[in-house]
Enzyme design. Sequence first.
Site, PDB file in Angstrom:
ATOM      1  N   GLU A 124      -4.397   3.527  -4.467  1.00  0.00           N
ATOM      2  CA  GLU A 124      -4.755   2.366  -5.283  1.00  0.00           C
ATOM      3  C   GLU A 124      -6.069   1.750  -4.808  1.00  0.00           C
ATOM      4  OE1 GLU A 124      -1.488  -0.406  -5.463  1.00  0.00           O
ATOM      5  OE2 GLU A 124      -0.061   1.161  -6.004  1.00  0.00           O
ATOM      6  N   LYS A 147      -2.405  10.244  -4.659  1.00  0.00           N
ATOM      7  CA  LYS A 147      -2.863   9.088  -5.450  1.00  0.00           C
ATOM      8  C   LYS A 147      -2.977   7.894  -4.517  1.00  0.00           C
ATOM      9  CE  LYS A 147      -0.126   6.592  -8.336  1.00  0.00           C
ATOM     10  NZ  LYS A 147      -0.318   5.246  -7.750  1.00  0.00           N
ATOM     11  N   GLU A 171      -3.523   0.853 -14.936  1.00  0.00           N
ATOM     12  CA  GLU A 171      -2.239   0.155 -15.141  1.00  0.00           C
ATOM     13  C   GLU A 171      -2.454  -1.312 -15.500  1.00  0.00           C
ATOM     14  OE1 GLU A 171       0.675   0.639 -12.031  1.00  0.00           O
ATOM     15  OE2 GLU A 171       2.017  -0.853 -12.938  1.00  0.00           O
ATOM     16  N   ASP A 188       2.120  10.011  -3.799  1.00  0.00           N
ATOM     17  CA  ASP A 188       1.555   8.660  -3.724  1.00  0.00           C
ATOM     18  C   ASP A 188       1.406   8.229  -2.263  1.00  0.00           C
ATOM     19  OD1 ASP A 188       0.579   6.555  -5.168  1.00  0.00           O
ATOM     20  OD2 ASP A 188       2.531   5.827  -5.859  1.00  0.00           O
ATOM     21  N   ASP A 233       5.296   5.590  -5.178  1.00  0.00           N
ATOM     22  CA  ASP A 233       5.882   4.630  -4.226  1.00  0.00           C
ATOM     23  C   ASP A 233       6.759   3.621  -4.976  1.00  0.00           C
ATOM     24  OD1 ASP A 233       3.898   3.121  -5.422  1.00  0.00           O
ATOM     25  OD2 ASP A 233       2.996   2.418  -3.545  1.00  0.00           O
ATOM     26  N   SER A 234       6.838   3.763  -6.303  1.00  0.00           N
ATOM     27  CA  SER A 234       7.824   2.984  -7.079  1.00  0.00           C
ATOM     28  C   SER A 234       9.237   3.327  -6.612  1.00  0.00           C
ATOM     29  CB  SER A 234       7.683   3.272  -8.576  1.00  0.00           C
ATOM     30  OG  SER A 234       7.670   4.666  -8.831  1.00  0.00           O
TER      31      SER A 234
HETATM   32  O1  KIV Z   1       4.463   4.514  -8.010  1.00  0.00           O
HETATM   33  C1  KIV Z   1       4.412   4.654  -9.234  1.00  0.00           C
HETATM   34  O2  KIV Z   1       5.407   4.978  -9.901  1.00  0.00           O
HETATM   35  C2  KIV Z   1       3.137   4.422  -9.885  1.00  0.00           C
HETATM   36  C3  KIV Z   1       3.117   4.455 -11.392  1.00  0.00           C
HETATM   37  C4  KIV Z   1       3.615   3.175 -11.927  1.00  0.00           C
HETATM   38  C5  KIV Z   1       1.777   4.791 -11.905  1.00  0.00           C
HETATM   39  O3  KIV Z   1       2.162   4.208  -9.249  1.00  0.00           O
END
Ligand code: KIV
Length: 276
Positions: free
Chosen positions: A123, A121, A194, A92, A53-54
């Site tokens: 959080e 993934k 992280e 994500d 989600d970056s």
């Molecule tokens: O979204 C992302 O790129 C991340 C990484 C920084 C681990 O969660």
Amino acid sequence: MASVPLVDRQKVTVPDLLRMKGLEERITMITAYDATFARLVDLAGVDMILVGDSVGMVVQGEANTIPVELDEMAYHVRLVSRAKPTALIVGDLPFGSYQVSPQQAVESSIRLMKEGAECVKLEGGVVMAETIQTITRVDIPVVGHIGLTPQSFHRMGGHKVQGKKSGFEAGGRERLLEDAHAVEQAGACAVVVEGVPRDLAREITQKLSIPTIGIGAGPDCDGQVLVLHDVLGLSELTLKFTKHYADLRNGAIRATEAFIQEVRDGTWPDDQHSFH
Ligand code: KIV
């Protein structure tokens, strides 16, 4: 440096992650958001591609990851999966797509899996344990993410290193150890750690049976992840925990300047690049 030809590589699967930890083989993960870059990082031989989600920050121009929508993540997972990478594709789950209930989390995970994710993934540690357990019960592998969790931007007061202070409050050192155990116990196949002090990441890595993938967590994790735009030097800033392995930002500006110049002075296109 020679890269491993794709044809010689076996598809990376979820069980490989545990095997790699057992063999002390360092796991590499990098983000990608489209088919072009997914192909490139796969050709380079990365083990895992995170459709992170970056994307909100490095592609959409947002200040943090909170605005990213599930529909947008589904779109980017679809683009990456079209590259058919050898690397394991991690989708994500964005903010708001799993926090409401375990059922919502399963539905969102199914959405990303149908677009081509091979695991998801999310959080959070202790508070997300039940959710991780519910997703893994329907055979969707989950990668956890603890420490500096960017979706907790407002609770943390920004993208701040966690685990520096002792305590069981969110972000406290003892709490992060609890978070790591909770994620493992809930059935996660790996966990991103992280923005935590190196010694804490080492302790978590030693205590867990599942691999830790670090970012801003020092060299003692079982693997490392970086954001594609940082690795390629497309980002303007170099943060303490990132590294630019190339300078594509300046390369892109120079290439575009050259194009503009040639158009303006009439040297592009030349006769060789024209149809007759
Ligand atoms: O979204 C992302 O790129 C991340 C990484 C920084 C681990 O969660």
